[in-house]
Enzyme design. Structure first.
Site, PDB file in Angstrom:
ATOM      1  N   HIS A   6      -1.090   9.856  26.416  1.00  0.00           N
ATOM      2  CA  HIS A   6      -0.626   8.514  26.012  1.00  0.00           C
ATOM      3  C   HIS A   6      -1.653   7.783  25.149  1.00  0.00           C
ATOM      4  O   HIS A   6      -1.570   6.573  24.977  1.00  0.00           O
ATOM      5  CB  HIS A   6      -0.243   7.678  27.242  1.00  0.00           C
ATOM      6  CG  HIS A   6       0.993   8.165  27.934  1.00  0.00           C
ATOM      7  ND1 HIS A   6       1.342   7.792  29.212  1.00  0.00           N
ATOM      8  CD2 HIS A   6       1.979   9.002  27.516  1.00  0.00           C
ATOM      9  CE1 HIS A   6       2.490   8.387  29.548  1.00  0.00           C
ATOM     10  NE2 HIS A   6       2.881   9.128  28.535  1.00  0.00           N
TER      11      HIS A   6
ATOM     12  N   GLU B 100       1.618   6.819  48.237  1.00  0.00           N
ATOM     13  CA  GLU B 100       2.940   6.896  48.881  1.00  0.00           C
ATOM     14  C   GLU B 100       3.755   8.042  48.281  1.00  0.00           C
ATOM     15  O   GLU B 100       3.409   8.547  47.211  1.00  0.00           O
ATOM     16  CB  GLU B 100       3.677   5.567  48.679  1.00  0.00           C
ATOM     17  CG  GLU B 100       3.798   5.203  47.212  1.00  0.00           C
ATOM     18  CD  GLU B 100       4.353   3.809  46.973  1.00  0.00           C
ATOM     19  OE1 GLU B 100       4.131   2.920  47.807  1.00  0.00           O
ATOM     20  OE2 GLU B 100       5.020   3.642  45.937  1.00  0.00           O
TER      21      GLU B 100
HETATM   22  C1  BJW Z   1      -2.690   5.378  43.915  1.00  0.00           C
HETATM   23  C2  BJW Z   1      -3.729   4.500  44.093  1.00  0.00           C
HETATM   24  C3  BJW Z   1      -4.884   5.039  44.621  1.00  0.00           C
HETATM   25  C4  BJW Z   1      -2.153   3.356  43.301  1.00  0.00           C
HETATM   26  N1  BJW Z   1      -4.934   6.340  44.904  1.00  0.00           N
HETATM   27  N2  BJW Z   1      -2.658   6.645  44.197  1.00  0.00           N
HETATM   28  C5  BJW Z   1      14.226  11.109  30.584  1.00  0.00           C
HETATM   29  C6  BJW Z   1      14.928  10.327  31.473  1.00  0.00           C
HETATM   30  C7  BJW Z   1      14.885   8.922  31.373  1.00  0.00           C
HETATM   31  C8  BJW Z   1      14.139   8.303  30.400  1.00  0.00           C
HETATM   32  C9  BJW Z   1      13.450   9.087  29.515  1.00  0.00           C
HETATM   33  C10 BJW Z   1      13.504  10.458  29.623  1.00  0.00           C
HETATM   34  N3  BJW Z   1      12.715  10.970  28.640  1.00  0.00           N
HETATM   35  C11 BJW Z   1      12.159   9.945  27.949  1.00  0.00           C
HETATM   36  C12 BJW Z   1      12.614   8.786  28.453  1.00  0.00           C
HETATM   37  C13 BJW Z   1      12.211   7.423  27.986  1.00  0.00           C
HETATM   38  C14 BJW Z   1      10.857   6.989  28.456  1.00  0.00           C
HETATM   39  C15 BJW Z   1      10.814   7.054  29.966  1.00  0.00           C
HETATM   40  O1  BJW Z   1      10.269   7.940  30.572  1.00  0.00           O
HETATM   41  N4  BJW Z   1      11.383   6.049  30.626  1.00  0.00           N
HETATM   42  C16 BJW Z   1      11.422   6.000  32.092  1.00  0.00           C
HETATM   43  C17 BJW Z   1      10.564   4.813  32.553  1.00  0.00           C
HETATM   44  C18 BJW Z   1      12.826   5.929  32.549  1.00  0.00           C
HETATM   45  N5  BJW Z   1       9.812   7.818  27.865  1.00  0.00           N
HETATM   46  C19 BJW Z   1       9.335   7.581  26.663  1.00  0.00           C
HETATM   47  O2  BJW Z   1       9.787   6.694  25.966  1.00  0.00           O
HETATM   48  C20 BJW Z   1       8.244   8.508  26.144  1.00  0.00           C
HETATM   49  N6  BJW Z   1       8.580   8.954  24.841  1.00  0.00           N
HETATM   50  C21 BJW Z   1       9.597   9.777  24.606  1.00  0.00           C
HETATM   51  O3  BJW Z   1      10.258  10.257  25.479  1.00  0.00           O
HETATM   52  O4  BJW Z   1       9.806  10.027  23.282  1.00  0.00           O
HETATM   53  C22 BJW Z   1      10.934  10.807  22.930  1.00  0.00           C
HETATM   54  C23 BJW Z   1      10.994  10.850  21.415  1.00  0.00           C
HETATM   55  C24 BJW Z   1      11.019  12.078  20.789  1.00  0.00           C
HETATM   56  C25 BJW Z   1      11.084  12.129  19.402  1.00  0.00           C
HETATM   57  C26 BJW Z   1      11.106  10.949  18.660  1.00  0.00           C
HETATM   58  C27 BJW Z   1      11.063   9.710  19.298  1.00  0.00           C
HETATM   59  C28 BJW Z   1      11.008   9.680  20.686  1.00  0.00           C
HETATM   60  C29 BJW Z   1       6.918   7.760  25.981  1.00  0.00           C
HETATM   61  C30 BJW Z   1       6.397   7.201  27.239  1.00  0.00           C
HETATM   62  C31 BJW Z   1       5.126   6.386  26.962  1.00  0.00           C
HETATM   63  C32 BJW Z   1       4.642   5.638  28.177  1.00  0.00           C
HETATM   64  N7  BJW Z   1       3.666   4.691  27.777  1.00  0.00           N
HETATM   65  C33 BJW Z   1       2.926   3.942  28.785  1.00  0.00           C
HETATM   66  C34 BJW Z   1       1.949   2.969  28.061  1.00  0.00           C
HETATM   67  C35 BJW Z   1       0.759   3.723  27.491  1.00  0.00           C
HETATM   68  C36 BJW Z   1      -0.206   2.826  26.802  1.00  0.00           C
HETATM   69  C37 BJW Z   1      -0.872   1.839  27.723  1.00  0.00           C
HETATM   70  O5  BJW Z   1      -1.579   2.210  28.683  1.00  0.00           O
HETATM   71  O6  BJW Z   1      -0.687   0.662  27.473  1.00  0.00           O
HETATM   72  O7  BJW Z   1       2.185   4.823  29.624  1.00  0.00           O
HETATM   73  S1  BJW Z   1       3.963   3.075  29.952  1.00  0.00           S
HETATM   74  C38 BJW Z   1       2.959   3.378  31.363  1.00  0.00           C
HETATM   75  O8  BJW Z   1       3.594   4.280  32.295  1.00  0.00           O
HETATM   76  C39 BJW Z   1       1.745   4.140  30.820  1.00  0.00           C
HETATM   77  C40 BJW Z   1       1.473   5.112  31.920  1.00  0.00           C
HETATM   78  O9  BJW Z   1       0.686   6.188  31.432  1.00  0.00           O
HETATM   79  C41 BJW Z   1       2.851   5.508  32.337  1.00  0.00           C
HETATM   80  C42 BJW Z   1       2.925   6.108  33.730  1.00  0.00           C
HETATM   81  O10 BJW Z   1       2.517   5.212  34.694  1.00  0.00           O
HETATM   82  P1  BJW Z   1       1.621   5.715  35.911  1.00  0.00           P
HETATM   83  O11 BJW Z   1       0.321   6.177  35.410  1.00  0.00           O
HETATM   84  O12 BJW Z   1       2.398   6.650  36.736  1.00  0.00           O
HETATM   85  O13 BJW Z   1       1.345   4.328  36.698  1.00  0.00           O
HETATM   86  P2  BJW Z   1       2.262   3.565  37.774  1.00  0.00           P
HETATM   87  O14 BJW Z   1       1.763   2.182  37.855  1.00  0.00           O
HETATM   88  O15 BJW Z   1       3.698   3.752  37.491  1.00  0.00           O
HETATM   89  O16 BJW Z   1       1.985   4.338  39.128  1.00  0.00           O
HETATM   90  C43 BJW Z   1       0.745   4.289  39.794  1.00  0.00           C
HETATM   91  C44 BJW Z   1       0.828   5.264  40.949  1.00  0.00           C
HETATM   92  O17 BJW Z   1      -0.434   5.354  41.545  1.00  0.00           O
HETATM   93  C45 BJW Z   1       1.809   4.814  42.049  1.00  0.00           C
HETATM   94  O18 BJW Z   1       2.572   5.941  42.454  1.00  0.00           O
HETATM   95  C46 BJW Z   1       0.892   4.354  43.193  1.00  0.00           C
HETATM   96  O19 BJW Z   1       1.443   4.628  44.475  1.00  0.00           O
HETATM   97  C47 BJW Z   1      -0.321   5.207  42.944  1.00  0.00           C
HETATM   98  N8  BJW Z   1      -1.589   4.616  43.361  1.00  0.00           N
HETATM   99  N9  BJW Z   1      -3.279   3.225  43.682  1.00  0.00           N
HETATM  100  C48 BJW Z   1      -3.814   7.099  44.710  1.00  0.00           C
HETATM  101  N10 BJW Z   1      -5.959   4.256  44.854  1.00  0.00           N
END
Ligand code: BJW
Ligand code: ZN
Length: 242
Positions: free
Chosen positions: A118, A216
């Site tokens: 990302h 979780e």
């Molecule tokens: C602990 C803890 C501790 C806490 N110890 N654990 C298929 C189905 C549905 C939708 C889609 C699909 N395919 C694509 C999509 C669309 C979309 C998507 O996935 N949407 C869903 C939300 C439904 N995906 C996209 O748009 C992606 N692009 C794409 O698919 O392009 C296709 C394309 C092709 C060709 C041309 C054009 C397009 C891109 C996704 C980009 C995500 N970007 C972000 C921002 C990055 C920049 C930034 O940082 O600002 O990435 S959003 C945000 O979410 C960030 C993260 O990397 C990402 C994931 O989040 P993460 O890391 O999992 O964090 P949290 O907060 O969700 O979870 C934290 C976890 O930690 C929790 O489980 C806690 O329990 C745990 N935790 N403390 C252990 N101490």
């Protein structure tokens, strides 16, 4: 045998391992995660700001958010989870760390075999001439939104927003590794964002094992061979007390 002992035993018998990390890995370093109450900034939902639409509508607001995050990250230090993952890179010969995090803390902890799918919060990209620059700094408020020194185009954070594709070459390397590795360890991700969330399924389909560390249960727990629930840093400390 505890789940931690089981994971330890598995890890020491592996020749190849993929590690997939998310925001939870940096939570103990003081960096807010995206989802849940953590993901709020000035009453804005973090996931609503990480979009090209938000940037188009209000680049200054989106930059203020990224600048605020830069400030927190610059003060943060890697925690035992980052160092534990670096240790896995030393122990296991065929290793790849795939991180969704943009905070650079894995590299600060010494990880080398790393793909940032990302992007990186400290890299900017010009929306006009595409020039990229990396600098670990905070912008002054009056500099926002920053402009390109080259062409005066609007700069954006070089990160991947919703609806934007992950760099093709990077994702091809991730898939190549996922399809051949013996196991994947998924740490601190809600596993709701695709295509990152699909990586453990590729490993599982090819007969590899799936291990998970999270506060979780997540969707990954369903396909996980070992799930350990708790804080990643604390679990890594226990894993490596030999
Ligand atoms: C602990 C803890 C501790 C806490 N110890 N654990 C298929 C189905 C549905 C939708 C889609 C699909 N395919 C694509 C999509 C669309 C979309 C998507 O996935 N949407 C869903 C939300 C439904 N995906 C996209 O748009 C992606 N692009 C794409 O698919 O392009 C296709 C394309 C092709 C060709 C041309 C054009 C397009 C891109 C996704 C980009 C995500 N970007 C972000 C921002 C990055 C920049 C930034 O940082 O600002 O990435 S959003 C945000 O979410 C960030 C993260 O990397 C990402 C994931 O989040 P993460 O890391 O999992 O964090 P949290 O907060 O969700 O979870 C934290 C976890 O930690 C929790 O489980 C806690 O329990 C745990 N935790 N403390 C252990 N101490
Ligand atoms: Zn430019």
């Amino acid at each position: 045998m505890t789940e931690i002992d089981k994971l330890k035993k598995e890890i020491f018998s592996l020749n190849s391992l993929c590690v997939l990390t998310g925001a939870g890995v940096s939570q103990e370093s003081g960096i807010p995660t995206f989802r849940g109450k953590d993901g709020l900034w000035r009453n804005y939902d973090a996931t609503q700001l990480a979009t090209p639409y938000a940037f188009q509508n209000n680049p200054k607001l989106v930059w203020e958010w990224y600048n605020w995050r830069r400030e927190i990250i610059l003060k943060a230090k890697p925690n035992p989870a980052h160092y534990g993952i670096k240790k896995l890179e030393e122990i296991i010969s065929d290793f790849l760390l795939v991180t969704q995090n943009v905070d650079d803390l894995h590299r600060e902890a010494g990880s080398n075999k790393i793909l940032e799918i990302h992007g990186n919060i400290f890299r900017t990209r010009c929306t006009k001439c595409n020039k990229k620059e990396f600098e670990k700094k905070i912008f002054k408020n009056e500099e926002l939104p920053p402009r390109c020194k080259n062409c005066n185009g609007l700069l954006r954070p070089d990160v991947v927003w919703f609806g934007e594709p992950i760099d093709e070459k990077i994702f091809a390397s991730v898939l190549e590794f996922a399809l051949k590795c013996e196991a994947i360890l998924v740490v601190g991700t809600s596993a709701v964002v695709y295509p990152a969330a699909s990586i453990p399924y590729y490993v599982k389909e090819k007969g590899g094992k799936v291990f998970e560390i999270n506060l979780e249960p997540t969707q990954i727990s369903e396909i996980s061979d070992i799930s350990i629930f708790g804080k990643a840093g604390e679990i890594f400390e226990k894993l490596f007390i030999l």
